[in-house]
Design an enzyme around this catalytic site. Structure first.
Site, PDB file in Angstrom:
ATOM      1  CE  LYS A  52      -3.885 -23.740  18.166  1.00 28.20           C
ATOM      2  NZ  LYS A  52      -3.038 -24.221  17.046  1.00 28.20           N
ATOM      3  CD  GLN A  96      -0.181 -23.718  15.133  1.00 19.78           C
ATOM      4  OE1 GLN A  96      -0.624 -23.625  16.137  1.00 19.78           O
ATOM      5  NE2 GLN A  96      -0.509 -22.922  14.563  1.00 19.78           N
ATOM      6  CG  ASP A 119      -4.515 -29.383  15.554  1.00 24.44           C
ATOM      7  OD1 ASP A 119      -5.715 -29.053  16.089  1.00 24.44           O
ATOM      8  OD2 ASP A 119      -3.532 -29.420  15.651  1.00 24.44           O
TER       9      ASP A 119
HETATM   10  N1  GUN Z   1      -2.785 -23.716  12.009  1.00 23.83           N
HETATM   11  C1  GUN Z   1      -3.615 -22.934  11.117  1.00 23.83           C
HETATM   12  N2  GUN Z   1      -4.632 -23.557  12.257  1.00 23.83           N
HETATM   13  C2  GUN Z   1      -4.254 -24.779  13.013  1.00 23.83           C
HETATM   14  C3  GUN Z   1      -4.667 -25.321  14.033  1.00 23.83           C
HETATM   15  O1  GUN Z   1      -5.895 -25.888  14.323  1.00 23.83           O
HETATM   16  N3  GUN Z   1      -3.619 -26.548  14.184  1.00 23.83           N
HETATM   17  C4  GUN Z   1      -2.795 -26.675  13.943  1.00 23.83           C
HETATM   18  N4  GUN Z   1      -2.050 -27.567  14.303  1.00 23.83           N
HETATM   19  N5  GUN Z   1      -2.028 -25.973  13.522  1.00 23.83           N
HETATM   20  C5  GUN Z   1      -2.055 -24.854  12.445  1.00 23.83           C
END
Ligand code: GUN
Length: 282
Positions: A52, A96, A119
């Site tokens: 990311k 996350q 998100d």
């Molecule tokens: N953990 C696994 N996929 C994601 C996601 O798309 N966003 C977040 N914040 N955590 C994750």
């Protein structure tokens, strides 16, 4: 031979579109910024978070990293989010997941300002998607809509079947397909005679979490097959929830694993960050 939907190429186009718009914003003195919070050092999360940040760097979005120890208390984490909510230099906040067991994920998600919920996990974002209001859409299902549309496939009037009912993929996926005027069925672990339903699907989205579960016998001739799963097989090779070998000959178009849905999630996150920055500066 089915069309192999190239998620890598499509995600690259989206990142390039975002990059161009970020450059334009910068000329107006606006620099989009994403705060990324990773609690602890789970190796898988470290890889996701790293990707990311890399995408931020590529698109010109500033990423601000927060990596508290896994022993951080829930109230300490909530305090960090509270500060980021009112920080005018931060447009998006990403926590996350998963979080350590002593921290409530739903409380943490609820603490994020919906204006910065890139998100799309906040209940307000989920409600907005349900009712057709403006709000952030979860990145994976939003990316799947882009994959389908950019392959030139029309969703309107199609029989769409989604396997999986998670808040992150299945449920928002169904809402988005409905918004595109698809006829939508959601299947899940308690669904009876799954095959009789998937065999009707013009568009089949599989987020079941079991390696190669959906083989060619579940697929209608000429269907569009979208595979959300990712697993490391016995031979260390990556595979999805769909058995590609037997599904591909039946399909009109199909996503590979890797290189299908996976890269789209981060591209759509960048798009959401851009939109958050634009909305904050309107
Ligand atoms: N953990 C696994 N996929 C994601 C996601 O798309 N966003 C977040 N914040 N955590 C994750």
């Amino acid at each position: 031979m089915a069309i192999i939907i190239d998620g890598k190429a499509i995600s690259q186009s989206i990142k390039d579109e975002v990059k161009a718009e970020v450059a334009e914003l910068k000329e107006q003195g606006i620099t989009p910024a994403l705060a990324v919070i990773q609690v602890g050092s789970d190796p898988a999360s470290t890889v996701y978070v790293g990707n990311k940040k890399k995408a931020c760097e590529y698109t010109g979005i500033i990423s601000k990293s927060f990596n508290p120890d896994e022993n951080i208390t829930e109230s300490e984490l909530l305090a960090i989010i509270k500060e980021l909510n009112i920080d005018p230099t931060v447009n998006g906040i990403l926590v996350q997941l998963p979080l350590p067991k002593h921290i409530s994920e739903s409380k943490v998600i609820a603490a994020i300002s919906p204006e910065k919920d890139v998100d799309g996990f906040h209940v307000q974002s989920a409600g907005a998607l349900m009712t057709g209001e403006k709000g952030f859409v979860p990145c994976t299902p939003a990316g799947i809509i882009e994959l389908i549309k950019r392959t030139g496939i029309d969703i309107e009037g199609k029989e769409c079947v989604v396997i999986g009912r998670s808040n992150i993929v299945g449920k928002p996926m169904a809402m988005l397909l409905l918004k595109e005027n698809g006829t939508v069925t959601i299947c899940h672990s308690r669904t009876k005679d799954l095959k009789s339903i998937t065999k009707r699907a013009d568009i089949l989205v599989v987020a079941i979490g079991k390696p190669k579960f959906i083989d060619g016998s579940y697929i209608k001739e000429g269907a569009v097959v979208i595979d959300v799963g990712i697993h490391r097989g016995e031979n260390k090779k990556l595979c999805g929830d769909v058995d590609f070998e037997t599904a591909e000959p039946k399909a009109y178009a199909i996503t590979p694993v890797p290189g299908g849905v996976g890269p789209m999630t981060i591209a759509m996150l960048m798009k959401n960050c851009l939109e958050a920055a634009k909305a904050a500066n309107m």
